[in-house]
Design a protein around this motif. Structure first.
Motif, PDB file in Angstrom:
ATOM      1  N   THR A  85      39.482  41.926  19.526  1.00  0.00           N
ATOM      2  CA  THR A  85      39.856  42.881  20.564  1.00  0.00           C
ATOM      3  C   THR A  85      39.482  42.239  21.892  1.00  0.00           C
ATOM      4  OG1 THR A  85      37.685  43.975  20.398  1.00  0.00           O
ATOM      5  CG2 THR A  85      39.504  44.949  19.154  1.00  0.00           C
ATOM      6  N   HIS A 137      44.677  40.538  24.557  1.00  0.00           N
ATOM      7  CA  HIS A 137      44.938  41.955  24.821  1.00  0.00           C
ATOM      8  C   HIS A 137      44.745  42.249  26.308  1.00  0.00           C
ATOM      9  CE1 HIS A 137      43.639  42.378  20.408  1.00  0.00           C
ATOM     10  NE2 HIS A 137      44.940  42.445  20.457  1.00  0.00           N
ATOM     11  N   GLU A 157      51.314  45.095  23.980  1.00  0.00           N
ATOM     12  CA  GLU A 157      50.328  46.115  24.314  1.00  0.00           C
ATOM     13  C   GLU A 157      50.920  47.197  25.210  1.00  0.00           C
ATOM     14  OE1 GLU A 157      46.639  46.360  23.308  1.00  0.00           O
ATOM     15  OE2 GLU A 157      48.102  45.651  21.844  1.00  0.00           O
ATOM     16  N   ARG A 216      42.249  46.337  24.764  1.00  0.00           N
ATOM     17  CA  ARG A 216      41.475  46.611  23.556  1.00  0.00           C
ATOM     18  C   ARG A 216      40.060  46.089  23.787  1.00  0.00           C
ATOM     19  NH1 ARG A 216      45.262  46.069  18.129  1.00  0.00           N
ATOM     20  NH2 ARG A 216      47.282  46.277  19.172  1.00  0.00           N
ATOM     21  N   SER A 241      42.164  50.599  22.864  1.00  0.00           N
ATOM     22  CA  SER A 241      41.992  50.618  21.415  1.00  0.00           C
ATOM     23  C   SER A 241      40.831  49.723  20.990  1.00  0.00           C
ATOM     24  CB  SER A 241      43.269  50.146  20.722  1.00  0.00           C
ATOM     25  OG  SER A 241      43.088  50.059  19.327  1.00  0.00           O
ATOM     26  N   SER A 242      40.140  50.137  19.942  1.00  0.00           N
ATOM     27  CA  SER A 242      39.076  49.321  19.343  1.00  0.00           C
ATOM     28  C   SER A 242      39.528  48.685  18.038  1.00  0.00           C
ATOM     29  CB  SER A 242      37.834  50.178  19.093  1.00  0.00           C
ATOM     30  OG  SER A 242      38.137  51.256  18.206  1.00  0.00           O
TER      31      SER A 242
END
Length: 360
Positions: free
Chosen positions: A152, A173, A180, A264, A277-278
């Motif tokens: 990430t 990311h 993305e 992320r 987002s993780s």
């Protein structure tokens, strides 16, 4: 997490000009040296970034240390399952550390709200998080290696071949990533009524949500800024002359306003409501039989100073031409990168840097 008993694997870091060393790294070797695990965590948010990256490093070590014999029998699908679950565990461990303020006493208490956001007593969110890049190399029956990259954020990893060519083991990311952009645009409107906006960092534009958008509504980049970025007020963020970009919240967001350089990350709980987002991305490569490869994973304190092809050729020079040990190659590349960083960005502004390498 550092394992000193293997000559083919080494990592190190150097603090930059910031108050805290927010980069963490680690590496592990399985019992019979059939599995190597490399990791880099680049924190952001000052002291909270330090807490996040160190929590990630420690959680990974604690998770895999008891499994260093068992994991030699795992195949790709098991590794991907384990890594995906580990990212979720690290994310939660960071939340726990933020809630307890890393064990430090404070006049203000912290709470977790109904959405899982850690807040202080005024209701303001706790800022901070970390990138995470975990690279697993496991030996196959034919003496090749399967190399899995899970990440990430933007702590890039590469697989360097004997001729100096390379392949990416991670996804970047960042707010200039079209995949993305689509991911966030496709999020459910009810769950995410307000979403991150991808913008260029334009000079003299002090409200980031007013900066020019990276993408047009159809998901293509605005040609005005692609063709002539610098005359339109943009500025490069690294020696590859990539324009600085941010993921920011709309004007309607006040208390939880977000301005972050990635889409992320682990931590950054307040930004998840807008689409951060993780969940990691995965890249899988397989080495060629009878050939050696070097894995390198690093924070952007390294990558901001290099074109990827130049770094890979430099590593190839250290490894193949100068025949340096992995430890010496890491030390040399790290020192060279810090020297470049100071030259390019100034002694008061250069970033923390860490690098982990493994010879397969």
């Amino acid at each position: 997490m550092e394992e000193k008993s293997c000559d083919c694997l080494y990592g190190d870091s150097k603090k930059g000009a910031k108050q805290w060393q927010e980069d963490s790294f680690g590496y592990l070797v399985s019992k019979n040296k059939k599995v190597y695990v490399l990791s880099v965590f680049d924190g952001h948010g000052g002291y909270n970034g330090l807490i996040a990256s160190n929590t990630a490093k420690d959680t990974l070590r604690n998770h895999f240390t008891p499994l260093l014999e068992e994991c030699e029998g795992w195949k790709q699908d098991r590794w991907e399952k384990e890594l995906k679950e580990l990212f979720a565990v690290i994310h939660e461990k960071i939340r726990e550390q933020f809630l307890t303020q890393n064990g430090q006493k404070s006049m203000s208490s912290r709470i977790k709200d109904a959405n899982g956001i850690v807040r202080n007593s005024t209701g303001d969110p706790i800022h901070g998080g970390t990138t995470a890049s975990i690279i697993v190399c496991f030996k196959n029956d034919d003496d090749t290696y399967t190399v899995i990259g899970a990440n990430t954020g933007d702590s890039t990893a590469v697989l360097v071949a004997e001729d100096g060519s390379f392949e990416f083991l991670t996804e970047d990311h960042g707010p200039d990533n079209a995949i993305e952009y689509k991911r966030i645009q496709d999020l459910d409107e009810k769950a995410h009524p307000r979403k991150l906006i991808f913008v260029y960092d334009k000079a003299k534009c002090y409200k980031k949500f007013e900066c020019p958008r990276v993408f047009l509504p159809d998901g293509t980049k605005d040609p005005k800024y692609v063709s002539n970025p610098w005359s339109n007020g943009l500025h490069p963020t690294n020696v590859r002359y990539e324009p600085a970009v941010y993921a920011v919240t709309p004007q309607s967001v006040s208390r939880d306003a977000t301005c972050i350089a990635m889409t992320r990350a682990l931590g950054d709980f307040y930004a998840c409501q807008f689409g951060l987002s993780s969940i990691p991305s995965f890249n899988v490569k397989r080495t060629k039989k009878g050939k050696q490869f070097m894995v390198a994973v690093a924070s952007d304190g390294i990558w901001d100073c290099w074109k990827y092809e130049d770094f890979s050729k430099y590593v190839n020079t250290l490894w193949k031409e100068k025949a340096l040990s992995v430890e010496k190659a890491v030390d040399t590349a790290l020192s060279e990168s810090v020297s470049r960083a100071i030259s390019n960005f100034g002694s008061s502004h250069y970033d923390d840097a860490c690098l982990v390498m493994c010879l397969l």
